[in-house]
Design a protein around this motif. Structure first.
Motif, PDB file in Angstrom:
ATOM      1  N   THR A 177       0.827  -1.204   0.000  1.00 57.36           N
ATOM      2  CA  THR A 177       0.000   0.000   0.000  1.00 57.36           C
ATOM      3  C   THR A 177       0.862   1.254   0.000  1.00 57.36           C
ATOM      4  O   THR A 177       0.626   2.198  -0.771  1.00 57.36           O
ATOM      5  N   LEU A 178       1.888   1.266   0.843  1.00 60.58           N
ATOM      6  CA  LEU A 178       2.750   2.433   0.906  1.00 60.58           C
ATOM      7  C   LEU A 178       3.528   2.613  -0.387  1.00 60.58           C
ATOM      8  O   LEU A 178       3.748   3.744  -0.846  1.00 60.58           O
ATOM      9  N   ASP A 179       3.955   1.519  -0.993  1.00 62.31           N
ATOM     10  CA  ASP A 179       4.634   1.620  -2.284  1.00 62.31           C
ATOM     11  C   ASP A 179       3.712   2.248  -3.327  1.00 62.31           C
ATOM     12  O   ASP A 179       4.119   3.114  -4.112  1.00 62.31           O
ATOM     13  N   ASN A 180       2.449   1.798  -3.344  1.00 61.89           N
ATOM     14  CA  ASN A 180       1.491   2.344  -4.308  1.00 61.89           C
ATOM     15  C   ASN A 180       1.223   3.826  -4.049  1.00 61.89           C
ATOM     16  O   ASN A 180       1.108   4.623  -4.983  1.00 61.89           O
ATOM     17  N   LEU A 181       1.126   4.182  -2.761  1.00 63.61           N
ATOM     18  CA  LEU A 181       0.918   5.588  -2.429  1.00 63.61           C
ATOM     19  C   LEU A 181       2.101   6.439  -2.870  1.00 63.61           C
ATOM     20  O   LEU A 181       1.934   7.549  -3.378  1.00 63.61           O
ATOM     21  N   PHE A 182       3.295   5.908  -2.691  1.00 68.71           N
ATOM     22  CA  PHE A 182       4.482   6.662  -3.076  1.00 68.71           C
ATOM     23  C   PHE A 182       4.569   6.834  -4.596  1.00 68.71           C
ATOM     24  O   PHE A 182       4.929   7.884  -5.104  1.00 68.71           O
ATOM     25  N   LYS A 183       4.196   5.770  -5.337  1.00 69.22           N
ATOM     26  CA  LYS A 183       4.190   5.873  -6.794  1.00 69.22           C
ATOM     27  C   LYS A 183       3.198   6.942  -7.255  1.00 69.22           C
ATOM     28  O   LYS A 183       3.454   7.715  -8.176  1.00 69.22           O
ATOM     29  N   LYS A 184       2.032   6.976  -6.591  1.00 73.25           N
ATOM     30  CA  LYS A 184       1.024   7.972  -6.942  1.00 73.25           C
ATOM     31  C   LYS A 184       1.525   9.373  -6.617  1.00 73.25           C
ATOM     32  O   LYS A 184       1.314  10.322  -7.371  1.00 73.25           O
ATOM     33  N   TRP A 185       2.228   9.503  -5.475  1.00 66.59           N
ATOM     34  CA  TRP A 185       2.777  10.804  -5.094  1.00 66.59           C
ATOM     35  C   TRP A 185       3.811  11.275  -6.113  1.00 66.59           C
ATOM     36  O   TRP A 185       3.834  12.432  -6.512  1.00 66.59           O
ATOM     37  N   LYS A 186       4.671  10.354  -6.573  1.00 61.81           N
ATOM     38  CA  LYS A 186       5.693  10.719  -7.552  1.00 61.81           C
ATOM     39  C   LYS A 186       5.065  11.172  -8.859  1.00 61.81           C
ATOM     40  O   LYS A 186       5.545  12.096  -9.516  1.00 61.81           O
ATOM     41  N   SER A 187       3.960  10.514  -9.262  1.00 67.67           N
ATOM     42  CA  SER A 187       3.322  10.887 -10.526  1.00 67.67           C
ATOM     43  C   SER A 187       2.693  12.268 -10.431  1.00 67.67           C
ATOM     44  O   SER A 187       2.653  13.012 -11.410  1.00 67.67           O
ATOM     45  N   ARG A 188       2.205  12.630  -9.241  1.00 68.75           N
ATOM     46  CA  ARG A 188       1.583  13.946  -9.076  1.00 68.75           C
ATOM     47  C   ARG A 188       2.615  15.053  -8.905  1.00 68.75           C
ATOM     48  O   ARG A 188       2.352  16.204  -9.215  1.00 68.75           O
ATOM     49  N   HIS A 189       3.789  14.720  -8.369  1.00 72.67           N
ATOM     50  CA  HIS A 189       4.823  15.709  -8.111  1.00 72.67           C
ATOM     51  C   HIS A 189       6.001  15.560  -9.060  1.00 72.67           C
ATOM     52  O   HIS A 189       7.114  15.938  -8.743  1.00 72.67           O
ATOM     53  N   LYS A 190       5.735  15.011 -10.212  1.00 72.48           N
ATOM     54  CA  LYS A 190       6.797  14.855 -11.200  1.00 72.48           C
ATOM     55  C   LYS A 190       7.259  16.234 -11.666  1.00 72.48           C
ATOM     56  O   LYS A 190       6.451  17.091 -11.994  1.00 72.48           O
ATOM     57  N   PRO A 191       8.582  16.484 -11.654  1.00 69.76           N
ATOM     58  CA  PRO A 191       9.071  17.804 -12.064  1.00 69.76           C
ATOM     59  C   PRO A 191       8.606  18.165 -13.477  1.00 69.76           C
ATOM     60  O   PRO A 191       8.621  17.336 -14.375  1.00 69.76           O
ATOM     61  N   LYS A 192       8.216  19.412 -13.635  1.00 67.26           N
ATOM     62  CA  LYS A 192       7.753  19.864 -14.939  1.00 67.26           C
ATOM     63  C   LYS A 192       8.940  20.098 -15.868  1.00 67.26           C
ATOM     64  O   LYS A 192       9.956  20.647 -15.465  1.00 67.26           O
ATOM     65  N   THR A 193       8.792  19.685 -17.095  1.00 69.82           N
ATOM     66  CA  THR A 193       9.842  19.894 -18.084  1.00 69.82           C
ATOM     67  C   THR A 193       9.799  21.344 -18.562  1.00 69.82           C
ATOM     68  O   THR A 193       8.751  21.850 -18.938  1.00 69.82           O
ATOM     69  N   VAL A 194      10.959  22.017 -18.478  1.00 65.78           N
ATOM     70  CA  VAL A 194      11.040  23.399 -18.922  1.00 65.78           C
ATOM     71  C   VAL A 194      11.336  23.406 -20.419  1.00 65.78           C
ATOM     72  O   VAL A 194      12.393  22.963 -20.862  1.00 65.78           O
ATOM     73  N   LEU A 195      10.385  23.888 -21.200  1.00 67.41           N
ATOM     74  CA  LEU A 195      10.560  23.924 -22.644  1.00 67.41           C
ATOM     75  C   LEU A 195      11.505  25.065 -23.029  1.00 67.41           C
ATOM     76  O   LEU A 195      11.552  26.096 -22.356  1.00 67.41           O
ATOM     77  N   PRO A 196      12.277  24.905 -24.094  1.00 75.31           N
ATOM     78  CA  PRO A 196      13.232  25.955 -24.487  1.00 75.31           C
ATOM     79  C   PRO A 196      12.518  27.224 -24.935  1.00 75.31           C
ATOM     80  O   PRO A 196      11.408  27.186 -25.453  1.00 75.31           O
ATOM     81  N   SER A 197      13.188  28.351 -24.726  1.00 77.28           N
ATOM     82  CA  SER A 197      12.633  29.637 -25.143  1.00 77.28           C
ATOM     83  C   SER A 197      12.733  29.797 -26.660  1.00 77.28           C
ATOM     84  O   SER A 197      13.591  29.196 -27.304  1.00 77.28           O
ATOM     85  N   THR A 198      11.831  30.592 -27.211  1.00 72.91           N
ATOM     86  CA  THR A 198      11.921  30.956 -28.630  1.00 72.91           C
ATOM     87  C   THR A 198      12.386  32.410 -28.720  1.00 72.91           C
ATOM     88  O   THR A 198      12.160  33.205 -27.803  1.00 72.91           O
ATOM     89  N   TYR A 199      13.027  32.747 -29.833  1.00 70.54           N
ATOM     90  CA  TYR A 199      13.631  34.071 -29.968  1.00 70.54           C
ATOM     91  C   TYR A 199      13.014  34.815 -31.153  1.00 70.54           C
ATOM     92  O   TYR A 199      12.826  34.239 -32.227  1.00 70.54           O
ATOM     93  N   HIS A 200      12.717  36.089 -30.922  1.00 65.20           N
ATOM     94  CA  HIS A 200      12.048  36.915 -31.925  1.00 65.20           C
ATOM     95  C   HIS A 200      12.705  38.293 -31.957  1.00 65.20           C
ATOM     96  O   HIS A 200      13.452  38.662 -31.049  1.00 65.20           O
ATOM     97  N   GLN A 201      12.392  39.066 -32.988  1.00 64.96           N
ATOM     98  CA  GLN A 201      12.926  40.420 -33.113  1.00 64.96           C
ATOM     99  C   GLN A 201      11.844  41.333 -33.663  1.00 64.96           C
ATOM    100  O   GLN A 201      11.085  40.958 -34.560  1.00 64.96           O
ATOM    101  N   ILE A 202      11.773  42.536 -33.100  1.00 66.00           N
ATOM    102  CA  ILE A 202      10.867  43.554 -33.621  1.00 66.00           C
ATOM    103  C   ILE A 202      11.671  44.831 -33.884  1.00 66.00           C
ATOM    104  O   ILE A 202      12.663  45.108 -33.213  1.00 66.00           O
ATOM    105  N   ASP A 203      11.257  45.604 -34.896  1.00 64.12           N
ATOM    106  CA  ASP A 203      11.890  46.878 -35.229  1.00 64.12           C
ATOM    107  C   ASP A 203      10.905  47.998 -34.906  1.00 64.12           C
ATOM    108  O   ASP A 203       9.754  47.974 -35.361  1.00 64.12           O
TER     109      ASP A 203
END
Length: 339
Positions: free
Chosen positions: A159-185
């Protein structure tokens, strides 16, 4: 500190030649000598130089890519000893408690199992969770019954193993997507007053962002992603369009103004059109073509309500048509100097 890839505006697969090219371009823009009135130029230039040092060195770049050092070049801290991916492993690996004598086997076994599970619940979830579990596990007679309380009707460790797996799935670190670059004049007038621009993320989401008054040429604006799970942030580089009277350098403006020879020798004044209206400028006597007149607080806006300066470069001009009187004056003056 930002990733060196973000600082230089290159991707993680960039070659050494691309890194050098990006560094040279940014170094020219942000060198302190090119931005004497911009207090952020020094730190920005230092950040660019540090990022270049990190990525141009193959060994440092490999260490950073593998997570061995951070963006500052410091060694990353390792997880403290004793903490594994499964903190309940120690419970599973611990030796079993001696089983009670057969005479009291049934009664003592239940008590030990519940005590062991309760210890683990307290350890992980606190006293309140253990108390709630005990109350739900007993009926009016005080006897243990089948219940939906977590872990009471199955192996506690499972039970505790299952609870921990569920906790990890909810608190999985978010992937930081790369920034995009633009230019305005933008025009210098727009840089002076500020404006709002729009930027599209993906095919449907449009975000309005502000270009603050006084944004210098080469300045960057970070536009936060409206949906970090789909898009990374956007970095917008602002460029000043060519102007018919001015050139910008940080918050300062530079312009040229022609004056006649007599005005250069004797002095005078003229009306010059600034970004926020006309102003009269005095010309000192004996002003040559290398004379630069500085008018403070007439450049682009700066933080804390201040403004840059306007620099007017004088250019001494001869009359469009030959002036006989001027030529005679020059001849007489030349003869006097010769004698």
């Amino acid at each position: 500190m930002r990733s060196p890839y973000t600082v230089l505006g290159v991707n993680t697969t960039a070659k050494a030649a691309d890194i050098k090219s990006a560094y040279r371009q940014l170094a020219k823009i942000w060198h302190p000598d090119q931005n004497p009135d911009d207090p952020q130029a020094g730190s920005r230039f230092a950040e660019i130089a540090h990022a270049y040092k990190m990525l141009i060195d193959p060994e440092l770049r490999l260490k950073f890519d593998n997570g061995h050092i951070d963006a500052r070049g410091r060694r990353q801290a390792r997880p403290s000893r004793g903490f594994t991916a499964n903190p309940f492993k120690n419970f599973k690996d611990s030796p079993p408690r001696p089983r009670p004598q057969p005479a009291a086997a049934n009664q003592s076994s239940d008590a030990l199992d519940e005590a062991k599970f309760e210890d683990m619940v307290v350890h992980i979830f606190g006293d309140a969770a253990a108390k709630k579990t005990r109350e739900q596990a007993q009926d009016k007679t005080g006897q243990r019954t089948k219940t939906d309380a977590p872990g009471m009707d199955e192996d506690p460790l499972t039970t505790l193993d299952n609870l921990f797996k569920k906790w990890k799935s909810r608190h999985k670190p978010k992937t930081v997507l790369p920034s995009t670059y633009h230019q305005i004049d933008i025009t210098l007038e727009t840089a002076f007053s500020g404006c709002e621009e729009e930027l599209m993320f993906g095919d449907a989401e449009t975000i309005t962002y502000e270009v603050p008054a006084g944004t210098v040429d080469g300045g960057e604006i970070v536009v936060s992603s409206p949906n970090p799970q789909l898009y990374g942030d956007a970095v917008v580089t602002v460029r000043h369009q060519p102007h018919d009277r001015f050139r910008s350098s940080g918050s300062d403006l530079h312009g040229d103004h022609p004056i006649e020879l007599a005005e250069a020798v004797l002095g005078g004044s003229f009306v010059y059109e600034g970004l926020d209206g006309p102003l009269r400028i005095d010309v000192p006597e004996w002003s040559g073509s290398d004379t630069v007149l500085e008018i403070k607080e007439k450049g682009l806006p700066k933080p804390k309500g201040k403004r840059g300066s306007m620099h007017v470069h004088l250019r001494v001009m001869l009359p469009e048509k030959p002036d006989p009187n001027l030529k005679d004056l020059m001849r007489s003056s030349k003869k006097a100097w010769y004698l």
